[in-house]
Motif scaffolding. Sequence first.
Motif, PDB file in Angstrom:
ATOM      1  N   MET A 153       0.828  -1.199   0.000  1.00 40.89           N
ATOM      2  CA  MET A 153       0.000   0.000   0.000  1.00 40.89           C
ATOM      3  C   MET A 153       0.867   1.256   0.000  1.00 40.89           C
ATOM      4  N   LEU A 154       1.871   1.292   0.869  1.00 41.34           N
ATOM      5  CA  LEU A 154       2.758   2.452   0.923  1.00 41.34           C
ATOM      6  C   LEU A 154       3.539   2.610  -0.382  1.00 41.34           C
ATOM      7  N   SER A 155       3.947   1.483  -0.946  1.00 44.71           N
ATOM      8  CA  SER A 155       4.677   1.540  -2.212  1.00 44.71           C
ATOM      9  C   SER A 155       3.811   2.120  -3.324  1.00 44.71           C
ATOM     10  N   ASP A 156       2.546   1.709  -3.378  1.00 45.27           N
ATOM     11  CA  ASP A 156       1.627   2.242  -4.391  1.00 45.27           C
ATOM     12  C   ASP A 156       1.398   3.733  -4.191  1.00 45.27           C
ATOM     13  N   LEU A 157       1.232   4.143  -2.951  1.00 39.76           N
ATOM     14  CA  LEU A 157       1.005   5.558  -2.669  1.00 39.76           C
ATOM     15  C   LEU A 157       2.219   6.400  -3.057  1.00 39.76           C
ATOM     16  N   ARG A 158       3.407   5.891  -2.815  1.00 38.03           N
ATOM     17  CA  ARG A 158       4.616   6.651  -3.133  1.00 38.03           C
ATOM     18  C   ARG A 158       4.846   6.742  -4.642  1.00 38.03           C
ATOM     19  N   ARG A 159       4.361   5.753  -5.385  1.00 40.00           N
ATOM     20  CA  ARG A 159       4.534   5.786  -6.838  1.00 40.00           C
ATOM     21  C   ARG A 159       3.568   6.757  -7.517  1.00 40.00           C
ATOM     22  N   GLU A 160       2.459   7.060  -6.846  1.00 42.03           N
ATOM     23  CA  GLU A 160       1.476   7.956  -7.436  1.00 42.03           C
ATOM     24  C   GLU A 160       2.013   9.390  -7.491  1.00 42.03           C
ATOM     25  N   ASN A 161       1.559  10.106  -8.493  1.00 47.63           N
ATOM     26  CA  ASN A 161       1.961  11.505  -8.652  1.00 47.63           C
ATOM     27  C   ASN A 161       1.094  12.373  -7.744  1.00 47.63           C
ATOM     28  N   VAL A 162       1.392  12.333  -6.469  1.00 49.17           N
ATOM     29  CA  VAL A 162       0.592  13.056  -5.487  1.00 49.17           C
ATOM     30  C   VAL A 162       1.512  13.516  -4.360  1.00 49.17           C
ATOM     31  N   ASN A 163       1.125  14.567  -3.703  1.00 53.53           N
ATOM     32  CA  ASN A 163       1.909  15.088  -2.595  1.00 53.53           C
ATOM     33  C   ASN A 163       1.978  14.054  -1.474  1.00 53.53           C
ATOM     34  N   GLU A 164       3.185  13.616  -1.177  1.00 53.44           N
ATOM     35  CA  GLU A 164       3.366  12.572  -0.170  1.00 53.44           C
ATOM     36  C   GLU A 164       2.844  12.987   1.193  1.00 53.44           C
ATOM     37  N   GLU A 165       2.970  14.254   1.509  1.00 53.80           N
ATOM     38  CA  GLU A 165       2.539  14.720   2.823  1.00 53.80           C
ATOM     39  C   GLU A 165       1.034  14.575   3.009  1.00 53.80           C
ATOM     40  N   ILE A 166       0.285  14.583   1.906  1.00 52.74           N
ATOM     41  CA  ILE A 166      -1.173  14.479   2.009  1.00 52.74           C
ATOM     42  C   ILE A 166      -1.576  13.097   2.497  1.00 52.74           C
ATOM     43  N   TRP A 167      -1.080  12.039   1.805  1.00 48.81           N
ATOM     44  CA  TRP A 167      -1.505  10.699   2.228  1.00 48.81           C
ATOM     45  C   TRP A 167      -0.868  10.283   3.550  1.00 48.81           C
ATOM     46  N   LYS A 168       0.328  10.796   3.838  1.00 49.92           N
ATOM     47  CA  LYS A 168       0.921  10.510   5.145  1.00 49.92           C
ATOM     48  C   LYS A 168       0.070  11.112   6.258  1.00 49.92           C
ATOM     49  N   GLU A 169      -0.402  12.329   6.041  1.00 49.88           N
ATOM     50  CA  GLU A 169      -1.242  12.980   7.042  1.00 49.88           C
ATOM     51  C   GLU A 169      -2.559  12.236   7.222  1.00 49.88           C
ATOM     52  N   LYS A 170      -3.110  11.723   6.135  1.00 47.75           N
ATOM     53  CA  LYS A 170      -4.371  10.979   6.235  1.00 47.75           C
ATOM     54  C   LYS A 170      -4.176   9.657   6.973  1.00 47.75           C
ATOM     55  N   ILE A 171      -3.053   8.992   6.738  1.00 49.60           N
ATOM     56  CA  ILE A 171      -2.765   7.761   7.473  1.00 49.60           C
ATOM     57  C   ILE A 171      -2.605   8.056   8.961  1.00 49.60           C
ATOM     58  N   LEU A 172      -1.890   9.121   9.279  1.00 47.77           N
ATOM     59  CA  LEU A 172      -1.700   9.490  10.685  1.00 47.77           C
ATOM     60  C   LEU A 172      -3.028   9.829  11.347  1.00 47.77           C
ATOM     61  N   LEU A 173      -3.919  10.472  10.601  1.00 51.64           N
ATOM     62  CA  LEU A 173      -5.236  10.800  11.145  1.00 51.64           C
ATOM     63  C   LEU A 173      -6.043   9.535  11.413  1.00 51.64           C
ATOM     64  N   GLU A 174      -5.994   8.591  10.476  1.00 49.87           N
ATOM     65  CA  GLU A 174      -6.699   7.320  10.669  1.00 49.87           C
ATOM     66  C   GLU A 174      -6.145   6.573  11.883  1.00 49.87           C
ATOM     67  N   MET A 175      -4.832   6.574  12.022  1.00 50.87           N
ATOM     68  CA  MET A 175      -4.212   5.897  13.161  1.00 50.87           C
ATOM     69  C   MET A 175      -4.628   6.553  14.477  1.00 50.87           C
ATOM     70  N   ILE A 215      -7.848   7.253   2.794  1.00 52.64           N
ATOM     71  CA  ILE A 215      -6.426   7.385   2.467  1.00 52.64           C
ATOM     72  C   ILE A 215      -6.220   7.533   0.965  1.00 52.64           C
ATOM     73  N   PHE A 216      -6.888   6.696   0.188  1.00 51.41           N
ATOM     74  CA  PHE A 216      -6.661   6.710  -1.254  1.00 51.41           C
ATOM     75  C   PHE A 216      -7.395   7.848  -1.957  1.00 51.41           C
ATOM     76  N   GLN A 217      -8.258   8.553  -1.255  1.00 49.03           N
ATOM     77  CA  GLN A 217      -8.847   9.760  -1.826  1.00 49.03           C
ATOM     78  C   GLN A 217      -7.795  10.832  -2.051  1.00 49.03           C
ATOM     79  N   SER A 218      -6.664  10.691  -1.378  1.00 49.14           N
ATOM     80  CA  SER A 218      -5.583  11.662  -1.542  1.00 49.14           C
ATOM     81  C   SER A 218      -4.994  11.616  -2.940  1.00 49.14           C
ATOM     82  N   ARG A 219      -5.307  10.553  -3.698  1.00 46.53           N
ATOM     83  CA  ARG A 219      -4.748  10.434  -5.046  1.00 46.53           C
ATOM     84  C   ARG A 219      -5.586  11.185  -6.072  1.00 46.53           C
ATOM     85  N   THR A 220      -6.787  11.611  -5.685  1.00 44.81           N
ATOM     86  CA  THR A 220      -7.686  12.241  -6.649  1.00 44.81           C
ATOM     87  C   THR A 220      -7.625  13.752  -6.542  1.00 44.81           C
TER      88      THR A 220
END
Length: 220
Positions: A153-175, A215-220
């Motif tokens: 999951m983390l590997s897929d998120l890092r490969r996407e053309n998206v701001n890394e800080e966005i999905w990291k923040e969403k994961i931290l919020l979920e946690m 989390i994956f909404q950060s890719r859109t």
Amino acid sequence: MALLNDIDGLQKPDNHYILVLYPGAETYESLKNALAPLISDLIILKKRGFNQIGGYYWSVELYFSSDWKFLAICLGMKSANTLHFCPWCDCSKNEMNTTSKKINKSMDNIKVNYHKINGHTKEPLFHMILLHNWMFDELHILLRITDRLWELMLSDLRRENVNEEIWKEKILLEMKQLKISFQFWYKRNSNNLLHTSLMGPDKLKILRELDLTAIFQSRT
């Protein structure tokens, strides 16, 4: 050790018994020496069965369950990341997607011809236990599968053309909502993204309750 046919008491700690306490290294040679008395007793138990006080006789079928590392050592096999890794069949890493493979090894053959069988280097320690009675415990399987899914999951998120800080923040919020202590950080002088190592209960909670959609909404 536990009695598998004691269905009502099988999961109770008081019905599990320690047979060997061993403080040494987890290597084939050390275990062979430390387990020699137990191996001898199991051979006799498998052959003769068990005579209970009162005249009852019990035939015995033995099973073996552990994590992959210990199971491979006791089978006299190489580690799980080698080309021929499977305890039960002759498949290689290149055939992992082949679903037609079946158990085509036998303990009798491994005991005599281990040096001719791919992946095996030594005689099995518990050769009195039939090969189809060897299994990995569900806990270690669950933990390993969870680790791989998380890494993918983390590997897929890092490969996407998206701001890394966005999905990291969403994961931290979920946690945080799951009340799981979790952080990201980078290894010093590298781009390797590290994160908090999760324990079993937290991994189970993530599998059950983590909102992947958020989390994956950060890719859109």
